[in-house]
Scaffold this motif. Structure first.
Motif, mmCIF file in Angstrom:
data_model
loop_
_atom_site.group_PDB
_atom_site.id
_atom_site.type_symbol
_atom_site.label_atom_id
_atom_site.label_comp_id
_atom_site.label_asym_id
_atom_site.label_seq_id
_atom_site.Cartn_x
_atom_site.Cartn_y
_atom_site.Cartn_z
ATOM 1 N N CYS A 48 0.685 -1.256 -0.120
ATOM 2 C CA CYS A 48 -0.019 -0.123 0.222
ATOM 3 C C CYS A 48 0.879 1.148 0.093
ATOM 4 N N GLU A 49 1.937 1.192 1.060
ATOM 5 C CA GLU A 49 2.795 2.464 0.851
ATOM 6 C C GLU A 49 3.490 2.750 -0.452
ATOM 7 N N ALA A 50 3.821 1.269 -1.189
ATOM 8 C CA ALA A 50 4.420 1.509 -2.473
ATOM 9 C C ALA A 50 3.576 1.996 -3.625
ATOM 10 N N ALA A 51 2.267 1.602 -3.416
ATOM 11 C CA ALA A 51 1.281 2.343 -4.206
ATOM 12 C C ALA A 51 1.404 3.582 -4.193
ATOM 13 N N VAL A 52 1.209 4.154 -2.998
ATOM 14 C CA VAL A 52 1.095 5.643 -2.507
ATOM 15 C C VAL A 52 2.348 6.273 -3.140
ATOM 16 N N MET A 58 8.402 -0.882 -3.945
ATOM 17 C CA MET A 58 8.307 -2.003 -2.813
ATOM 18 C C MET A 58 9.616 -2.191 -2.100
ATOM 19 N N GLN A 59 10.596 -1.822 -2.681
ATOM 20 C CA GLN A 59 11.819 -1.934 -2.131
ATOM 21 C C GLN A 59 11.993 -0.716 -0.867
ATOM 22 N N TYR A 60 11.681 0.447 -1.585
ATOM 23 C CA TYR A 60 11.706 1.850 -0.781
ATOM 24 C C TYR A 60 10.802 1.621 0.383
ATOM 25 N N PRO A 89 -6.423 17.220 -5.335
ATOM 26 C CA PRO A 89 -7.135 16.812 -4.229
ATOM 27 C C PRO A 89 -7.387 15.184 -4.394
ATOM 28 N N MET A 90 -7.552 14.681 -5.499
ATOM 29 C CA MET A 90 -7.987 13.183 -5.817
ATOM 30 C C MET A 90 -6.696 12.317 -5.167
ATOM 31 N N ALA A 91 -5.468 12.893 -5.492
ATOM 32 C CA ALA A 91 -4.265 12.252 -4.965
ATOM 33 C C ALA A 91 -4.312 12.090 -3.384
ATOM 34 N N ALA A 92 -4.880 13.112 -2.734
ATOM 35 C CA ALA A 92 -4.912 13.015 -1.384
ATOM 36 C C ALA A 92 -5.997 12.144 -0.784
ATOM 37 N N VAL A 93 -7.049 11.931 -1.444
ATOM 38 C CA VAL A 93 -8.133 11.011 -1.194
ATOM 39 C C VAL A 93 -7.604 9.554 -1.442
ATOM 40 N N LYS A 94 -7.151 9.409 -2.532
ATOM 41 C CA LYS A 94 -6.547 8.084 -2.850
ATOM 42 C C LYS A 94 -5.552 7.582 -1.844
ATOM 43 N N THR A 95 -4.682 8.681 -1.420
ATOM 44 C CA THR A 95 -3.650 8.403 -0.423
ATOM 45 C C THR A 95 -4.295 7.905 0.785
ATOM 46 N N ALA A 96 -5.437 8.589 1.294
ATOM 47 C CA ALA A 96 -6.069 8.296 2.538
ATOM 48 C C ALA A 96 -6.666 6.934 2.434
ATOM 49 N N VAL A 97 -7.348 6.527 1.398
ATOM 50 C CA VAL A 97 -7.862 5.290 1.185
ATOM 51 C C VAL A 97 -6.781 4.056 1.089
ATOM 52 N N LEU A 98 -5.763 4.315 0.545
ATOM 53 C CA LEU A 98 -4.584 3.296 0.537
ATOM 54 C C LEU A 98 -3.958 3.004 2.092
#
Length: 363
Positions: free
Chosen positions: A58-62, A80-82, A226-235
């Protein structure tokens, strides 16, 4: 962080974990504990580790999401490595202070912009703290009557965790939406502290100015997308849920599914919030003790210790080994033309922002 320092931090965590094990296990039969653990269902242990991989994913996706907003592209393997690096170095350093600097090091080494990498990592931290606070407080309200029956020490620890995370989140939100107010408050405090002989006011003011500038620019960027913030919150919400579910796999592995997934997630989120402000590597000691007290009303005395040991083994100690191997591959398998450490360090400091002085008139 040099590898020598990394090894020292790891050694310190191992010693701390050893002391914790001795304190928690000294009055219990190791033979009995081992007899219970060796009969654990390996399928659920592996499921727990898989959920921890999803936690990292999930963090990698963000990271990929935020990089994409400025036109960058981070391959899944590298992201993923990060993320593994963040988990590993956060786990072995006090107050999880080593994770982001090492992530930034690897990102800059791979040619990513230091300023944009810093923004991505700051956004991840801010959202993680915000969601962990909301998750823990929300579950705490649902379990309020149960929490009132806990020992005073744990209730104080929970309050301290809420307070520490709440202050941090409030400060970040103020920087994002009301920067002038934060600047006035911070620098007035620094001017008061500057009267103490041992306090380096100028240095502290420069660091504060750098941090405020980074968060402020990050806030402006998120308002633009703003959608980046919303998607980050969901992830991030999914990330925390996977973490708590990984711990629950210990109950399933030991045949204790009657505890209930929802109840377990509720209590685990409260424990995580309570120990988040403990300045120990991986909150070792506090996490184990908090778990034993928090779940004492749902598990018998013979069940409690094996579940705690296996739960921490899946979600922390075992996955720490996995993340360590991932970090080793990241460190050895350099991407592109290797850069000299000195060059990488100079770039990792990021852009030079306006520096503030304690003596500056902030009116």
């Amino acid at each position: 962080m040099k590898w020598k320092n990394s090894l020292l931090c790891t050694a310190a965590m191992v010693v701390l974990a050893g002391v914790t094990c001795y304190i928690l296990l000294k009055d219990h039969s190791m033979g009995t504990l081992w007899a219970v653990l060796k009969n654990a269902d390996l399928r659920f242990v592996l499921l727990g580790l898989f959920l921890m991989v999803l936690f990292v994913g999930c963090e990698a996706a963000v990271i990929r999401l935020l990089a994409g907003t400025w036109g960058g592209r981070v391959p899944w393997k590298r992201a993923m490595q990060y993320s593994f690096a963040g988990f590993y170095f956060s786990s072995i350093t006090p107050s999880s202070t080593g994770g982001q600097p090492m992530q930034l090091y690897y990102m800059v080494r791979d040619g990513m912009s230091a300023a944009r990498s810093s923004f991505a990592l700051l956004t991840i931290t801010a959202m993680y703290q915000l969601m962990a606070l909301a998750y823990g407080v929300g579950m705490g309200l649902l379990k309020f009557s149960y929490l009132m029956g806990l020992p005073l020490a744990l209730k104080l620890l929970i309050c301290f965790g809420i307070l520490a995370n709440g202050i941090s989140v409030a400060f970040i939100l103020l920087i994002l939406f009301c920067r002038p107010l934060v600047e006035r408050l911070v620098y007035r405090v620094l001017r008061l502290l500057a009267h103490f002989p041992s306090f380096d006011g100028e240095k502290a003011a420069q660091k504060a100015g750098f941090m405020i500038e980074e968060y402020s620019q990050g806030g402006a960027y998120l308002r633009k997308y703003p959608m980046a913030a919303v998607k980050t919150a969901v992830l991030t919400f999914c990330q925390l849920t996977f973490l708590y579910m990984a711990s629950y796999c210990a109950c399933l592995a030991l045949g204790l599914g009657s505890v209930g997934l929802v109840n377990f997630i509720m209590l685990q989120s409260i424990v995580s919030l309570a120990v988040s402000a403990v300045p120990l590597p991986g909150a070792v000691g506090a996490s184990e003790s908090g778990f034993l007290v928090m779940f004492s009303g749902f598990l018998s005395s013979t069940q409690l210790l094996p579940v705690m040991v296996l739960s921490r083994g899946i979600s922390f100690y075992g996955f720490l080994v996995v993340s360590g191997l991932a970090v080793a591959s990241l460190h050895i398998g350099k991407k592109g033309t290797p850069k000299k450490e000195k060059e990488v360090r100079s770039r990792a400091h990021g852009p030079v922002y306006k520096q503030f002085s304690v003596s500056e008139d902030l009116h």
